[in-house]
Design an enzyme around this catalytic site. Structure first.
Site, PDB file in Angstrom:
ATOM      1  N   CYS A   2       0.961  -1.217   0.413  1.00  0.00           N
ATOM      2  CA  CYS A   2      -0.272  -0.153  -0.155  1.00  0.00           C
ATOM      3  C   CYS A   2       0.742   1.219  -0.618  1.00  0.00           C
ATOM      4  O   CYS A   2       1.917   1.098   0.258  1.00  0.00           O
ATOM      5  CB  CYS A   2      -1.131   0.280   1.270  1.00  0.00           C
ATOM      6  N   ARG A  27       3.380  -0.109  -5.724  1.00  0.00           N
ATOM      7  CA  ARG A  27       2.863  -0.357  -3.881  1.00  0.00           C
ATOM      8  C   ARG A  27       1.972  -1.269  -3.394  1.00  0.00           C
ATOM      9  O   ARG A  27       2.230  -1.998  -2.044  1.00  0.00           O
ATOM     10  CB  ARG A  27       3.683   0.608  -3.060  1.00  0.00           C
ATOM     11  N   TRP A  76      -3.197  -2.320  -1.594  1.00  0.00           N
ATOM     12  CA  TRP A  76      -3.286  -3.455  -1.588  1.00  0.00           C
ATOM     13  C   TRP A  76      -3.781  -4.678  -0.644  1.00  0.00           C
ATOM     14  O   TRP A  76      -3.720  -4.552   0.847  1.00  0.00           O
ATOM     15  CB  TRP A  76      -1.281  -4.069  -1.108  1.00  0.00           C
ATOM     16  N   ASN A 102      -1.499   2.039   6.726  1.00  0.00           N
ATOM     17  CA  ASN A 102      -0.794   0.546   5.477  1.00  0.00           C
ATOM     18  C   ASN A 102      -0.182  -0.016   7.488  1.00  0.00           C
ATOM     19  O   ASN A 102       0.112   0.381   8.198  1.00  0.00           O
ATOM     20  CB  ASN A 102       0.301   1.429   4.738  1.00  0.00           C
ATOM     21  N   GLY A 103      -0.645  -1.581   6.822  1.00  0.00           N
ATOM     22  CA  GLY A 103      -0.620  -2.464   8.304  1.00  0.00           C
ATOM     23  C   GLY A 103      -1.511  -2.990   8.534  1.00  0.00           C
ATOM     24  O   GLY A 103      -2.334  -3.214   7.531  1.00  0.00           O
ATOM     25  N   GLU A 489      15.321 -18.331  -8.669  1.00  0.00           N
ATOM     26  CA  GLU A 489      14.776 -16.748  -8.770  1.00  0.00           C
ATOM     27  C   GLU A 489      14.372 -16.711 -10.278  1.00  0.00           C
ATOM     28  O   GLU A 489      13.843 -16.430 -11.080  1.00  0.00           O
ATOM     29  CB  GLU A 489      16.937 -15.845  -8.519  1.00  0.00           C
ATOM     30  N   LYS A 493      10.980 -15.484 -11.295  1.00  0.00           N
ATOM     31  CA  LYS A 493      10.330 -14.308 -12.599  1.00  0.00           C
ATOM     32  C   LYS A 493       9.434 -14.648 -13.273  1.00  0.00           C
ATOM     33  O   LYS A 493       8.436 -13.628 -13.521  1.00  0.00           O
ATOM     34  CB  LYS A 493      11.894 -14.096 -12.922  1.00  0.00           C
ATOM     35  N   GLU A 496       5.555 -14.715 -11.776  1.00  0.00           N
ATOM     36  CA  GLU A 496       5.529 -13.274 -11.309  1.00  0.00           C
ATOM     37  C   GLU A 496       5.171 -12.561 -12.113  1.00  0.00           C
ATOM     38  O   GLU A 496       4.333 -11.656 -12.010  1.00  0.00           O
ATOM     39  CB  GLU A 496       7.036 -12.705 -10.296  1.00  0.00           C
ATOM     40  N   HIS A 512      14.380 -36.916  -8.808  1.00  0.00           N
ATOM     41  CA  HIS A 512      13.606 -37.582  -7.139  1.00  0.00           C
ATOM     42  C   HIS A 512      12.609 -37.194  -7.641  1.00  0.00           C
ATOM     43  O   HIS A 512      11.667 -36.827  -6.226  1.00  0.00           O
ATOM     44  CB  HIS A 512      14.501 -37.120  -5.957  1.00  0.00           C
ATOM     45  N   LYS A 611       4.864  -4.129  -3.899  1.00  0.00           N
ATOM     46  CA  LYS A 611       7.245  -3.912  -4.713  1.00  0.00           C
ATOM     47  C   LYS A 611       6.804  -4.342  -3.045  1.00  0.00           C
ATOM     48  O   LYS A 611       8.104  -4.813  -2.408  1.00  0.00           O
ATOM     49  CB  LYS A 611       7.073  -2.822  -4.414  1.00  0.00           C
TER      50      LYS A 611
END
Length: 616
Positions: A2, A27, A76, A102-103, A489, A493, A496, A512, A611
């Site tokens: 947010c 954000r 968000w 926010n929070g 990573e 990506k 995302e 396996h 973010k």
């Protein structure tokens, strides 16, 4: 998560606020809203919109010249689905108190039940709305004493358990914003006859570079004449503004289609910034000024614990290999979100390293505080000067990546790998690393920016590759040793940005389980530079080929033998094995970027992501 911005001064608050809010959209972008003083009607008006900030902008266009004091929010979602009633700002029953938050308020259900019993009417599904009614109730209870807004906010927050960064305005006290922080970033921007409140400095770049970072427990009262800071215990606090290093141009696209592409192409310059002034090539040393105060303690540590989340966690995994192989120190990497819920063995001979781009990641901050309680020496690798983590660590190293706007981290990851390599060199030369090895690492580090530029020249070819593979719905990314974290990573990506399902795996573990998924419709990307585990990787490639899985191999320039096994090849320049992740991740970032764009998605703002994750 947010974004918050507030403005008070003499200019048009709605225009300034919208401009800043757009810079915070990375954000959160489920919904957005504003509350502002309408001096003509002597009232506060609130406007909300679902979706992107452009929807809010349309609604505010007819009235954008109204008011010189306003608060804004882009959301968000945590509590309540993204819709108009759950969008911020929220207000009390009397429509007197308006706030953005926010929070997460952890005890909101208990508070809400108590407030409902007292007659308060709730209209949203959020935890945030509780704060507005709590402030209203405090004002009712203290009506006779006529407490100021900052005092009733302070009284209300003493009942709250959780995290918050809030900005509050009241119809009864025009020309005042009250802001408060607890484990959710918030700052004050100091202009000329005007002041700002924001959750991120990028929101106010272009108006001021003078910043006052609020700390946990701070409550700030902001008027056109200035600001005052106190804490929940009523104590006044004097805090001087700091000068921002970034400028507004750094947060613009600069002619690129997306921030993500711009930030990938900035990586050579970012790594140069990360390394600048920190390498002594002749002596094979790393000079890290931020660690000088802890240098003696670092000589006596017997274990390193790295804690991080997401992409920063994968950087930490690369660092684990570096530190153990070259610095000779046992290292382990912990997911910050899990760290506090175990019983980690940490003591005064443990060095606890926190990695965070924003320096505000809630889980990482909580893990850091737990390590401090256990007596560990705490270090930080962060990008944002003045962030919560940078203030709480014993010592640290700034990564100097500049503002990263794209939600999916790219250049920050490169800078984190650069710092971890410097840390390895620093600690290794304190111990048993030879001068020759130190010189070799330093020289190779110094050459990496040039080699990244070489890789970026392949962008058109990688785009063609993404076009060829964009219709596949599953990918397997495989690597060993230093490039096992790169496999993780790379898969992250792709997930995302393109919403293609991708798994990162240690190549040796592939047989396996995951190999059961392989067929002609399930491509695998192998990160297989010519290193100490290259022959093992070739064996793994053979196993996939035997099951008719399409194969993309990322390998060292000049490796022609791999052509008999691979359907497609991406080449990277040769470097030291420990530094290959800095190079091998770049093509994977480009591949994910182009796959996302070619599939028609907004790669800068992937769905459901934000973010800076400032909630646990």
């Amino acid at each position: 998560m947010c974004g918050i911005i507030g403005y008070i001064g003499k200019q048009k608050a709605l225009s300034i606020g919208l401009e800043g809010l757009k810079r915070l959209e990375y954000r959160g972008y489920d919904s957005a809203g504003a509350a502002f003083f309408d001096s003509k009607n002597k009232n506060i008006r609130a406007v909300k919109a679902v979706g992107r900030i452009s929807n809010l902008e349309e609604k505010l266009e007819p009235i954008k010249n109204v008011g010189t004091c306003a608060i804004f929010h882009t959301r968000w979602s945590t509590h309540g689905e993204p819709n108009k009633k759950n969008a911020h700002p929220h207000w009390d029953c009397a429509k007197n108190i308006f706030l953005v938050h926010n929070g997460i308020i952890e005890n909101y259900e208990t508070l809400k039940r108590a407030l409902i019993k007292k007659g308060h009417r709730f209209v949203s599904d959020t935890d945030t709305e509780v704060l507005a009614h709590l402030i209203e109730e405090s004002r009712i209870m203290n009506h006779e004493s006529r407490m100021k807004l900052e005092e009733v906010v302070k009284q209300s927050l003493k009942q709250v358990r959780g995290t918050y960064g809030i900005a509050v305005i009241s119809k009864d006290e025009p020309n005042k914003i009250v802001a408060a922080r607890n484990s959710s970033p918030l700052l004050i921007g100091v202009g000329s006859g005007e002041y700002f409140v924001a959750s991120d400095s990028s929101a106010i770049l272009g108006h001021t570079k003078k910043i006052v970072y609020l700390e946990d427990g701070d409550i700030a009262t902001i008027t056109p004449d200035g600001f005052q800071i106190a804490n929940l215990g009523q104590k006044d606090i004097i805090r001087k503004p700091k000068e921002l290093e970034w400028n507004i141009e750094e947060s613009k696209k600069g002619g690129y289609s997306h921030f993500m592409l711009k930030e990938i192409f900035e990586e050579p310059f970012v790594l140069e910034n990360t390394l600048r002034g920190r390498l002594i090539l002749k002596d094979g040393l790393a000079k890290l000024g931020g660690l000088e105060s802890a240098e003696k303690k670092l000589r006596n540590i017997d274990k390193i614990v790295i804690s991080a989340c997401g992409t920063a966690y994968y950087a930490g995994l690369v660092g684990e290999y570096m530190l153990e192989e070259y610095a000779g120190i046992p290292a382990e990497v912990e997911l910050a979100s899990e760290f506090r819920y175990r019983k980690p063995i940490i003591d005064k001979k443990t060095c606890f390293v926190t990695i965070s781009q924003s320096g505000e990641t809630a889980d990482s901050l909580a893990a850091l505080r737990e390590a401090k309680r256990k007596g560990a020496l705490t270090l930080g690798i962060v990008n944002v000067v003045g962030s919560a983590i940078s203030r709480e660590i014993d010592a640290g190293v700034y990564s100097h990546a500049g503002p990263e706007i794209g939600v999916a981290s790219t250049k920050a990851f490169i800078s984190q790998l650069g710092v971890l390599a410097l840390l390895t060199l620093f600690l290794g030369r304190q111990r048993n690393m030879s001068l020759v090895m130190g010189q070799r690492i330093a020289r190779e580090l110094n050459e990496l920016p040039k080699k990244i530029k070489e890789i970026l020249k392949q962008a058109p070819a990688i785009k063609k590759l993404a076009k060829k593979y964009k219709k596949y719905n599953n990918f397997l990314y495989l690597g060993r040793k230093y490039n096992f974290p790169v496999a993780l990573e790379g898969a992250l990506k792709l997930k995302e940005i393109s919403y293609i399902h991708a798994e990162g795996y240690g190549a040796g573990e592939m047989k396996h389980g995951p190999i059961a998924l392989i067929d002609k419709n399930f491509p695998s990307i192998f990160i297989a530079p010519r290193d100490s585990v290259y022959e093992k990787m070739v064996s793994n490639i053979e196993e996939i080929k035997a099951r008719k899985g399409p194969i993309i191999v990322l390998t060292t320039k000049g490796n022609k033998k791999i052509r008999t096994l691979a359907d497609d090849i991406i080449y990277i320049p040769k470097t030291l094995e420990m530094l290959t992740p800095v190079l091998s991740v770049v093509p994977l970032q480009l591949f994910a970027y182009y796959a996302g764009v070619l599939r028609g998605f907004d790669v800068d703002k992937p769905r459901n992501l934000a973010k800076s994750v400032t909630v646990e």
